[in-house]
Design a protein around this motif. Structure first.
Motif, short mmCIF file in Angstrom:
data_model
loop_
_atom_site.label_atom_id
_atom_site.label_comp_id
_atom_site.label_asym_id
_atom_site.label_seq_id
_atom_site.Cartn_x
_atom_site.Cartn_y
_atom_site.Cartn_z
N SER A 120 0.80 -1.22 0.00
CA SER A 120 0.00 0.00 0.00
C SER A 120 0.84 1.27 0.00
N MET A 121 2.13 1.14 0.24
CA MET A 121 2.99 2.31 0.25
C MET A 121 3.35 2.75 -1.17
N PHE A 122 3.03 1.92 -2.15
CA PHE A 122 3.35 2.26 -3.54
C PHE A 122 2.12 2.89 -4.20
N PRO A 123 2.32 3.62 -5.30
CA PRO A 123 1.18 4.28 -5.95
C PRO A 123 0.06 3.29 -6.23
N ARG A 124 -1.15 3.66 -5.81
CA ARG A 124 -2.25 2.72 -5.87
C ARG A 124 -3.21 2.98 -7.02
N GLU A 125 -2.99 4.08 -7.74
CA GLU A 125 -3.95 4.38 -8.80
C GLU A 125 -3.80 3.35 -9.92
N ILE A 126 -4.90 3.20 -10.65
CA ILE A 126 -4.90 2.22 -11.75
C ILE A 126 -4.16 2.82 -12.94
N THR A 127 -3.10 2.14 -13.38
CA THR A 127 -2.33 2.66 -14.52
C THR A 127 -2.62 1.84 -15.77
N PRO A 128 -2.65 2.51 -16.92
CA PRO A 128 -2.84 1.77 -18.16
C PRO A 128 -1.59 0.96 -18.49
N LEU A 129 -1.75 -0.04 -19.32
CA LEU A 129 -0.62 -0.93 -19.65
C LEU A 129 0.27 -0.32 -20.73
N ILE A 130 1.57 -0.45 -20.53
CA ILE A 130 2.49 -0.07 -21.59
C ILE A 130 2.47 -1.19 -22.65
#
Lengths: 394, 551
Positions: A120-130
């Motif tokens: 949970s300490m890492f960015p939690r937002e949903i990121t699109p796939l590269i």
């Protein structure tokens, strides 16, 4: 329906359920005299029910996040680590129904809790796939690899219980030192969680420009007071502290700063624990491990390697090679993550051979299981954050 | 060497520890021990028997698991060292100049980096000693497996149902006691074991119940898989089995495909798409705001051509094969080759247009366009005016040894030496023109003034052909079968037989998972009256049962 928000709530529910589950497994261990009398204990039954509720809820998190993002939620550090903790609990539930041992839950659940907190300490937002990740192999490879690792991790949990029970903590020894060192590492992770949470709640931000190792000007935002500055940094925020040291270009000073803050917080936490209880952490845990049957723990440790090793091979090596061939045109490229997967595999191969033919059972086997988990964690944490490679998505 | 004759009459090969038929211990050591080593059924292994000749010694060296594990640890450790700093192939140094690599490692990692380079760790996985280690690992796998699997197979096929009590007594799971009706017990046990899916053999008051013997072969199957895999890797050295090339191809270009003679590729169009904030806003909005644009796809629309048979190499007599959009994870496949989308460059300069200006009047006397990939020697502007391109530097890199130099043939930073021939200066005025820079030897009357540039995209592709892939895949599949066979099925055996008088003895063995073997035995004991057994390795079992029952 807002799947993303629902997903976050479900994860929270599972987190709380695991905390409650730990408490009940603790009760089960306390009231039953030995592993075998556990069947009579109400505590343990409630414990496993609560754990299953937590697991189902976490599965709900996984599925809803999958729906929300449109891809399997295993594409960055937060998602992978959370999925790993889920599978760890899943593996525990599986092993629990084979061996009916509450001691395992008492140790496995806290580890799952710490891993979720760490994630949970890492960015939690949903990121699109590269582009490189856009493949169904993402789902197949990552989930199988994580599952294999989580089953292997159960072996380390069993090993830890075995050691907590069988290492003589009254006398000074190498074993006592290393067991306490393992405990300290867990406290260190908590130090990371505590310091990250504290600074993020306070909204701390310090912006810098710096020159990266290829000589390019870049920008960076610290979320913790910058103890170490990047190479040739210039401070953009004026009201924040000035870094103590400037680092050469190959060192990521932000990561180093986070590490030192975590270490600092971890040490304080550890000292507090020692001051309050006046005993090493391993000694605090020993009474809870005492009831476990050593032979059974040894058996579980071995069995989970046997179950996990083929799954790990399939996911982390074979599927990995097939995908690597599709995406990167070669099935093997000595990328650090690949190499560390191979190292993990070789390590467990050595574990199996030592056990089979050199009779490394009991303590030796338990130590190896713990070391195997350390390698898995190294591949997850250090290889992603420190050693740059093709897998550094997070 | 002589055979060893057991008391039961069976002749065992020299070196046997436990009689293949009845299980009697044959060596002094085995006779003295409380528990016998059942790993290879006490069979005669070559490595434990012959120790004299050089071949024996080599055989024994590689058949030792201790050596095998040491090799594994060596591979593991050296592999880890190779990840400390990036390997040669991930380092942004072009060409093969060793001094440039040394410079790179030293500049970034200091003395340690220099040492890392000098010790060869920077290209570790291709080093001779790493290859030797892998070779030794392969040898060890083959020899260690052969040393064990053959005698193990022989013992397991020769084993007799009825074993000698001295064999039973030395098993980890063992029990003996008087039983009221031993025949009844045997009959019940036989049925119970059959219900548990054991293969049961009965002979002269003795039962041998056996399950999952094939699990015993798992390790040897998976080792075979590993050997197939390693052979596959070795075969890549055979010419024609393995191709690995890269090519950069610009939009509109048609090029021969390196490594695939006779094939041509045309890059019709290259495009890059990003996740735009508008459409992806709902889900990815937060991430896009934080990280900026994220590329969603890059694609080369290509056409594949093949030279017609009988045509000269390089001729334009080609045949259209197919059109395909190559994206990451979706390579173009043809005739055993695969072309992968690996990289791209956008905005590579294609042409530059200049205007020839009269400095005094500030009037243009004409414009000319230089194709940066195939520049012409001379540009005629009419009216006795022309531009001679004396020298061209595609990737101008400053002055080296008094001469302008280009570090690559790619037009990243073009520079020119123009000779401007005008009616006033029929011999021309020389001028050095680079981006945002004009140098003149003497003040000129005319100058070539930059007007505009056209850019295009270039696509980075990798061409592979790997005939060994199917061998590698076969190796992988065989390994998986073996490792699952060995890990998920355990070879369990239960011996029950009548002793002297009304005594009965039971013993059990499994290669792994003793917990389930004991559970099976307990189930049999529910139906049949059998002696209680002990697990010689579980020292806490007594405490468990006594204390457990007092709760």
């Amino acid at each position: 329906m807002d799947y993303a928000a629902l997903s976050a709530n479900l994860l929270l529910v599972s987190f709380i359920a695991y905390l409650v589950g730990t408490f009940f497994f603790g009760g089960a261990v306390k009231v039953s005299k030995t592993e075998k009398t556990y069947k009579d204990s109400m505590w343990g039954k409630i414990g496993i029910v609560v754990t299953i509720i937590g697991f189902v809820s976490q599965l709900g998190y996984f599925i809803t996040r999958w729906i929300a993002s449109g891809h399997a939620p295993v594409s960055n550090m937060f998602e992978f680590t959370t999925a790993f903790s889920m599978m760890l609990v899943g593996s525990f539930i599986l092993i629990f129904f084979i061996y009916k041992t509450p001691s395992l839950g008492l140790f496995a659940l806290p580890i799952a809790i710490v891993i979720i907190a760490y994630a949970s300490m890492f960015p939690r937002e949903i990121t699109p796939l590269i582009p490189a990740l856009k493949s169904y192999w993402l789902t197949v490879h990552v989930i199988t690899a994580a599952l294999g690792e989580s089953i292997l991790a159960i072996s380390a949990v069993a090993g830890l219980i075995y050691l907590a029970k069988n290492v003589d903590l009254t006398k000074k020894s190498k074993e006592r030192f290393w067991l306490e060192a393992v405990m300290f590492t867990v406290v260190l992770v908590l130090g990371f969680v505590v310091s990250s949470t504290a600074f993020s709640l306070s909204g701390y931000e310090a912006d810098f420009t710096y020159v990266d190792k290829n000589g390019k000007a870049s920008e960076m935002t610290y979320n913790m007071p910058p103890l170490f500055g990047m190479s040739e940094y210039e401070q953009l925020t004026t009201d924040t502290m000035k870094p103590w040291f400037e680092m050469p270009a190959i060192v990521n000073a932000k990561t180093l700063t986070t590490f030192v803050w975590s270490l600092f917080t971890g040490i304080i936490l550890y000292i507090l624990i020692r001051l309050i209880f006046r005993r090493p952490i391993a000694a605090l845990l020993q009474p809870f491990a005492k009831k476990a049957n050593s032979q059974l723990m040894d058996e579980i440790g071995y069995r989970s390697v046997l179950i996990g090793f083929p799954v790990f091979t399939l996911g982390a090596l074979i599927f990995a090679m097939i995908w690597a061939h599709e995406a990167w045109s070669r099935f093997w490229g000595w990328d650090p993550k690949e190499v560390w997967a191979l190292i993990t595999w070789l390590f467990y191969a050595a574990f199996l051979h030592l056990r089979l033919s050199q009779g490394w059972e009991g303590k030796k086997s338990a130590w190896l299981a713990v070391a195997g988990f350390v390698i898995i964690m190294f591949n997850l944490v250090a290889v992603n954050l420190i050693i740059a490679g093709l897998h550094s998505y997070a | 060497m002589s055979k060893i004759k057991c008391q039961c009459g069976h002749e065992n090969p020299f070196g046997t520890v436990l009689c293949e038929k009845c299980g009697r211990p044959l060596t002094d050591e085995a006779k003295k021990s409380e528990m016998v080593d059942m790993r290879y059924e006490g069979s005669a292994r070559r490595s434990q028997t012959y120790k004299k000749s050089v071949i024996d010694k080599i055989w024994n060296f590689f058949s030792s698991v201790k050596i095998g594990v040491s090799i594994i640890i060596a591979v593991l450790t050296t592999s880890a060292i190779g990840t400390i700093f990036p390997q040669k192939f991930y380092v942004p140094v072009s060409g093969n100049d060793p001094s440039e690599y040394l410079e790179y490692y030293e500049r970034l990692y200091g003395t340690v980096g220099k040492l890392y380079y000098q010790l060869g760790f920077y290209d570790m996985y291709n080093s001779w000693w790493f290859k030797i280690l892998i070779g030794m690992l392969g040898t060890s796998i083959i020899i260690a497996s052969l040393d064990r699997v053959i005698p193990l197979y022989k013992s397991l096929t020769k084993q007799r149902t009825k074993r000698h009590p001295s064999f039973m007594k030395r098993q980890r799971i063992y029990g003996e006691s008087d039983v009221s009706d031993s025949d009844e017990s045997l009959k019940n046990a036989e049925k119970a074991l059959k219900d548990l899916h054991y293969k049961v053999k009965v002979e002269d008051g003795a039962i041998l119940a056996e399950k999952n013997r094939f699990g015993r072969w798992g390790p040897y199957v998976n080792h075979t898989g590993l050997i197939i895999f390693l052979l596959g890797v070795l075969m890549r050295g055979i010419p024609g089995f393995y191709v690995d090339e890269t090519m950069w191809i610009r939009e509109g270009e048609t090029r021969e495909i390196p490594g695939a003679p006779g094939y041509l590729l045309e890059n019709v169009d290259f495009s890059v798409e990003t996740y735009s904030q508008g459409e992806a806003d709902e889900v990815f909005g937060e991430a896009l705001e934080k990280n900026g644009a994220i590329v969603s796809e890059f694609k080369s629309d290509v056409k594949l051509y093949k030279e017609k048979e009988g045509s000269l190499p390089g001729s334009s007599d080609v045949e259209f094969m197919k059109e395909y959009p190559i994206i990451v994870n979706k390579p173009l496949k043809f005739d055993g080759y695969s072309i992968f989308q690996m990289d791209y460059k956008t905005g590579e300069l294609k042409t530059m247009t200049f205007s020839l200006m009269n400095k005094k009047t500030e009037q243009s006397v004409g414009e000319f366009t230089v194709d940066l990939n195939e520049p012409a020697k001379e540009y005629d502007l009419g009216n006795g005016t022309s531009i001679e391109l004396m020298e061209y530097f595609a990737d101008y890199d400053g002055i080296v040894d008094g001469q302008p130099s280009s570090k690559s043939p790619i037009p990243n930073n073009p520079a020119f030496i123009f000779n401007m021939k005008t009616p006033e200066h029929p011999d021309g005025e020389k001028s050095f023109v680079a981006i945002r820079q004009t140098l003149e030897v003497e003040p000129n009357d005319y100058e070539a003034k930059f007007l505009s540039a056209e850019t295009r995209d270039a696509s980075g592709l990798t061409i592979r052909k790997d005939k060994t892939l199917y061998i590698l895949l076969l190796g992988g599949i065989v390994f998986m079968i073996g490792v699952i066979q060995g890990s998920y099925w355990q070879h369990r055996r239960i011996w029950i037989q009548k002793g002297s008088g009304s005594e009965m003895i039971i013993a059990g063995h499994t290669n792994k998972n003793w917990y389930t073997l004991k559970k099976d035995l307990d189930k049999v004991k529910e139906v049949a009256t059998l002696p209680a057994y002990t697990d010689k390795q579980d020292k806490e079992a007594v405490i468990d049962t006594t204390e457990g029952e007092t709760k």
